[in-house]
Scaffold this motif. Sequence first.
Motif, PDB file in Angstrom:
ATOM      1  N   ASN A 202      65.305  78.934  -1.323  1.00 29.60           N
ATOM      2  CA  ASN A 202      66.744  79.202  -1.249  1.00 29.60           C
ATOM      3  C   ASN A 202      67.325  79.232  -2.664  1.00 29.60           C
ATOM      4  N   ARG A 203      68.587  79.677  -2.762  1.00 23.71           N
ATOM      5  CA  ARG A 203      69.168  79.831  -4.094  1.00 23.71           C
ATOM      6  C   ARG A 203      70.482  79.072  -4.225  1.00 23.71           C
ATOM      7  N   ASP A 204      70.706  78.468  -5.389  1.00 23.37           N
ATOM      8  CA  ASP A 204      72.013  77.904  -5.750  1.00 23.37           C
ATOM      9  C   ASP A 204      72.667  78.888  -6.709  1.00 23.37           C
TER      10      ASP A 204
ATOM     11  N   PRO B   4      76.168  95.206   5.072  1.00 24.02           N
ATOM     12  CA  PRO B   4      77.127  94.090   5.135  1.00 24.02           C
ATOM     13  C   PRO B   4      76.902  93.047   4.040  1.00 24.02           C
ATOM     14  N   ASN B   5      75.651  92.762   3.681  1.00 28.74           N
ATOM     15  CA  ASN B   5      75.307  91.906   2.541  1.00 28.74           C
ATOM     16  C   ASN B   5      76.299  90.763   2.357  1.00 28.74           C
ATOM     17  N   ILE B   6      76.464  89.986   3.397  1.00 31.56           N
ATOM     18  CA  ILE B   6      77.540  88.991   3.404  1.00 31.56           C
ATOM     19  C   ILE B   6      77.046  87.692   4.027  1.00 31.56           C
TER      20      ILE B   6
ATOM     21  N   THR C  93      65.665  88.559  -5.162  1.00 29.75           N
ATOM     22  CA  THR C  93      66.971  89.163  -5.420  1.00 29.75           C
ATOM     23  C   THR C  93      66.822  90.665  -5.700  1.00 29.75           C
ATOM     24  N   GLY C  94      67.641  91.445  -5.009  1.00 23.54           N
ATOM     25  CA  GLY C  94      67.647  92.890  -5.255  1.00 23.54           C
ATOM     26  C   GLY C  94      66.796  93.690  -4.285  1.00 23.54           C
ATOM     27  N   ALA C  95      65.992  93.019  -3.471  1.00 21.42           N
ATOM     28  CA  ALA C  95      65.110  93.767  -2.562  1.00 21.42           C
ATOM     29  C   ALA C  95      65.920  94.601  -1.573  1.00 21.42           C
ATOM     30  N   GLY C  96      66.935  93.971  -0.960  1.00 22.00           N
ATOM     31  CA  GLY C  96      67.722  94.671   0.046  1.00 22.00           C
ATOM     32  C   GLY C  96      68.501  95.831  -0.554  1.00 22.00           C
ATOM     33  N   ASP C  97      69.004  95.647  -1.772  1.00 18.96           N
ATOM     34  CA  ASP C  97      69.792  96.688  -2.429  1.00 18.96           C
ATOM     35  C   ASP C  97      68.897  97.875  -2.792  1.00 18.96           C
ATOM     36  N   SER C  98      67.707  97.565  -3.325  1.00 20.55           N
ATOM     37  CA  SER C  98      66.767  98.627  -3.700  1.00 20.55           C
ATOM     38  C   SER C  98      66.285  99.365  -2.454  1.00 20.55           C
TER      39      SER C  98
ATOM     40  N   ARG D  63      63.937  93.592   7.330  1.00 23.23           N
ATOM     41  CA  ARG D  63      63.292  92.421   7.928  1.00 23.23           C
ATOM     42  C   ARG D  63      62.415  91.668   6.926  1.00 23.23           C
ATOM     43  N   GLY D  64      62.768  91.683   5.654  1.00 23.79           N
ATOM     44  CA  GLY D  64      62.017  90.943   4.645  1.00 23.79           C
ATOM     45  C   GLY D  64      60.532  91.276   4.710  1.00 23.79           C
ATOM     46  N   ALA D  65      59.691  90.234   4.749  1.00 23.23           N
ATOM     47  CA  ALA D  65      58.238  90.451   4.788  1.00 23.23           C
ATOM     48  C   ALA D  65      57.796  91.076   6.112  1.00 23.23           C
TER      49      ALA D  65
ATOM     50  N   THR E 170      52.954  89.263  -3.019  1.00 24.50           N
ATOM     51  CA  THR E 170      53.359  87.877  -3.275  1.00 24.50           C
ATOM     52  C   THR E 170      54.712  87.916  -3.967  1.00 24.50           C
ATOM     53  N   GLU E 171      55.723  87.393  -3.242  1.00 25.18           N
ATOM     54  CA  GLU E 171      57.098  87.477  -3.721  1.00 25.18           C
ATOM     55  C   GLU E 171      57.298  86.638  -4.986  1.00 25.18           C
ATOM     56  N   ILE E 172      57.878  87.252  -6.014  1.00 24.85           N
ATOM     57  CA  ILE E 172      58.176  86.517  -7.255  1.00 24.85           C
ATOM     58  C   ILE E 172      59.672  86.224  -7.347  1.00 24.85           C
TER      59      ILE E 172
ATOM     60  N   ALA F 122      61.196 103.209   1.346  1.00 26.01           N
ATOM     61  CA  ALA F 122      62.138 102.103   1.143  1.00 26.01           C
ATOM     62  C   ALA F 122      61.408 100.757   1.143  1.00 26.01           C
ATOM     63  N   ASN F 123      60.419 100.588   2.031  1.00 27.57           N
ATOM     64  CA  ASN F 123      59.628  99.354   2.023  1.00 27.57           C
ATOM     65  C   ASN F 123      58.911  99.178   0.683  1.00 27.57           C
ATOM     66  N   ALA F 124      58.420 100.274   0.135  1.00 26.12           N
ATOM     67  CA  ALA F 124      57.726 100.196  -1.157  1.00 26.12           C
ATOM     68  C   ALA F 124      58.721  99.813  -2.255  1.00 26.12           C
TER      69      ALA F 124
ATOM     70  N   ALA G  70      56.011  95.864   6.386  1.00 23.86           N
ATOM     71  CA  ALA G  70      56.167  95.753   4.933  1.00 23.86           C
ATOM     72  C   ALA G  70      54.809  95.868   4.248  1.00 23.86           C
ATOM     73  N   PHE G  71      54.815  96.071   2.947  1.00 25.09           N
ATOM     74  CA  PHE G  71      53.594  95.967   2.149  1.00 25.09           C
ATOM     75  C   PHE G  71      53.335  94.491   1.889  1.00 25.09           C
ATOM     76  N   GLU G  72      52.051  94.148   1.818  1.00 24.28           N
ATOM     77  CA  GLU G  72      51.727  92.732   1.616  1.00 24.28           C
ATOM     78  C   GLU G  72      51.743  92.425   0.126  1.00 24.28           C
TER      79      GLU G  72
HETATM   80  P1  ATP Z   1      68.817  90.623  -0.394  1.00 20.45           P
HETATM   81  O1  ATP Z   1      68.398  89.213  -0.660  1.00 20.45           O
HETATM   82  O2  ATP Z   1      68.543  91.525  -1.574  1.00 20.45           O
HETATM   83  O3  ATP Z   1      70.219  90.769   0.155  1.00 20.45           O
HETATM   84  P2  ATP Z   1      68.065  91.616   2.218  1.00 20.45           P
HETATM   85  O4  ATP Z   1      68.097  90.449   3.134  1.00 20.45           O
HETATM   86  O5  ATP Z   1      69.212  92.565   2.265  1.00 20.45           O
HETATM   87  O6  ATP Z   1      67.805  91.131   0.727  1.00 20.45           O
HETATM   88  P3  ATP Z   1      65.263  91.951   2.776  1.00 20.45           P
HETATM   89  O7  ATP Z   1      64.976  92.228   4.210  1.00 20.45           O
HETATM   90  O8  ATP Z   1      64.984  90.603   2.240  1.00 20.45           O
HETATM   91  O9  ATP Z   1      66.725  92.451   2.477  1.00 20.45           O
HETATM   92  O10 ATP Z   1      64.412  92.975   1.886  1.00 20.45           O
HETATM   93  C1  ATP Z   1      64.575  94.377   1.998  1.00 20.45           C
HETATM   94  C2  ATP Z   1      63.234  95.050   2.154  1.00 20.45           C
HETATM   95  O11 ATP Z   1      62.397  94.739   1.014  1.00 20.45           O
HETATM   96  C3  ATP Z   1      62.432  94.602   3.380  1.00 20.45           C
HETATM   97  O12 ATP Z   1      62.837  95.328   4.529  1.00 20.45           O
HETATM   98  C4  ATP Z   1      61.014  94.918   2.925  1.00 20.45           C
HETATM   99  O13 ATP Z   1      60.759  96.294   3.045  1.00 20.45           O
HETATM  100  C5  ATP Z   1      61.051  94.566   1.439  1.00 20.45           C
HETATM  101  N1  ATP Z   1      60.681  93.158   1.232  1.00 20.45           N
HETATM  102  C6  ATP Z   1      61.499  92.100   1.071  1.00 20.45           C
HETATM  103  N2  ATP Z   1      60.800  90.952   0.948  1.00 20.45           N
HETATM  104  C7  ATP Z   1      59.497  91.298   1.028  1.00 20.45           C
HETATM  105  C8  ATP Z   1      58.261  90.575   0.964  1.00 20.45           C
HETATM  106  N3  ATP Z   1      58.233  89.242   0.797  1.00 20.45           N
HETATM  107  N4  ATP Z   1      57.110  91.271   1.092  1.00 20.45           N
HETATM  108  C9  ATP Z   1      57.114  92.608   1.247  1.00 20.45           C
HETATM  109  N5  ATP Z   1      58.239  93.347   1.314  1.00 20.45           N
HETATM  110  C10 ATP Z   1      59.418  92.714   1.205  1.00 20.45           C
END
Ligand code: ATP
Length: 316
Positions: free
Chosen positions: A101-103, A166-168, A254-259, A227-229, A249-251, A281-283, A245-247
Amino acid sequence: MKKIITIGEIVVEIMAADFGFGFREAITLVGPFASGAPAIFIDQVAKLGQPCGMISCVGEDDFGQLNIERLGRDGVDVSAIDIHPTLPTGSAFVRYRPDGNRDFIFNIKHSACGAIGLTASGEALIDSADHLHVMGSSLFSDGIVGLIRTAIDRVKAKGGTVSFDPNIRKEMLDLPGMREALVHVLEHADLFLPSGSEIFLFAKATEEGAAIAEILDRGVKAVVVKRGAGGASFHSASADILVPAFEVTEIDPTGAGDSFGAAFLTCWLRDMAPDAALRIANASGARAVLAKGPMEGTSTMSEIQAFISSNAGVSA
Ligand code: ATP
Ligand code: MG
């Protein structure tokens, strides 16, 4: 090619070097990094070669210059990023807790971001746009809520389209006028990009399929759930498609959802089939979590294609 614009916060992000709880003692920090959800989004759009621009405001300081130079270098039209003479550029200090989690300590509303409004260059950018992308996190002042309403009306009036992430956080919904502002955006959105439980923010249903059906009934053409991972899914009146998703190791998440949203939207506006767009988009999202820094994991199309080729068959 269709021009995509967004409106919202530009900030620098300064990160704690080590995991821990908050900022109550002196610690090593890394940054500043270019950031802000809509800024990360538009940077990823630009790197894919799509015409794009952003309406925002930064201070007359190095944090602002860092962002403008970065976005401009990557191909974003920065002509409507205003420079405020007295307010500083927005900032976000972040520290990851051991559980991931993040502060955060944000300075957004009382920074130059709080002065975002309609300027002559902003009007020109809106008039040049085919598509407007709105982030819920950007609706932090009455000025910006009004500006986004104006932009929605103008883009829609000339046959353009709107997307909404919504990012909220749920607590933000309790701010006065926030729910109405978000619902207004949703009602005009062609594409809705919630993540996880955000599917339920605007639905009465408590089951996912029913909640998505409610959103589609409101007139939204397509819903894409991040759906994250677990990857992502596409839902419309005629299709329900899940792409894993692609497998990796998350470093830094932040920014995944926006990208991800930027890559999906760009492909969608290029009339790509939803499964192919989800894969790209998953990539983009997977590459984002592999890089430390919010905007440091944005990708060009050739980087995405190389990533997909070298990870063929390793979807989670
Ligand atoms: P943010 O924290 O940026 O608001 P978000 O909740 O809007 O993120 P996520 O679902 O976390 O969005 O991530 C967006 C996309 O990025 C996922 O649908 C997936 O394709 C990819 N992704 C995110 N986390 C992972 C992960 N751990 N492994 C592989 N792919 C990932
Ligand atoms: Mg998000």
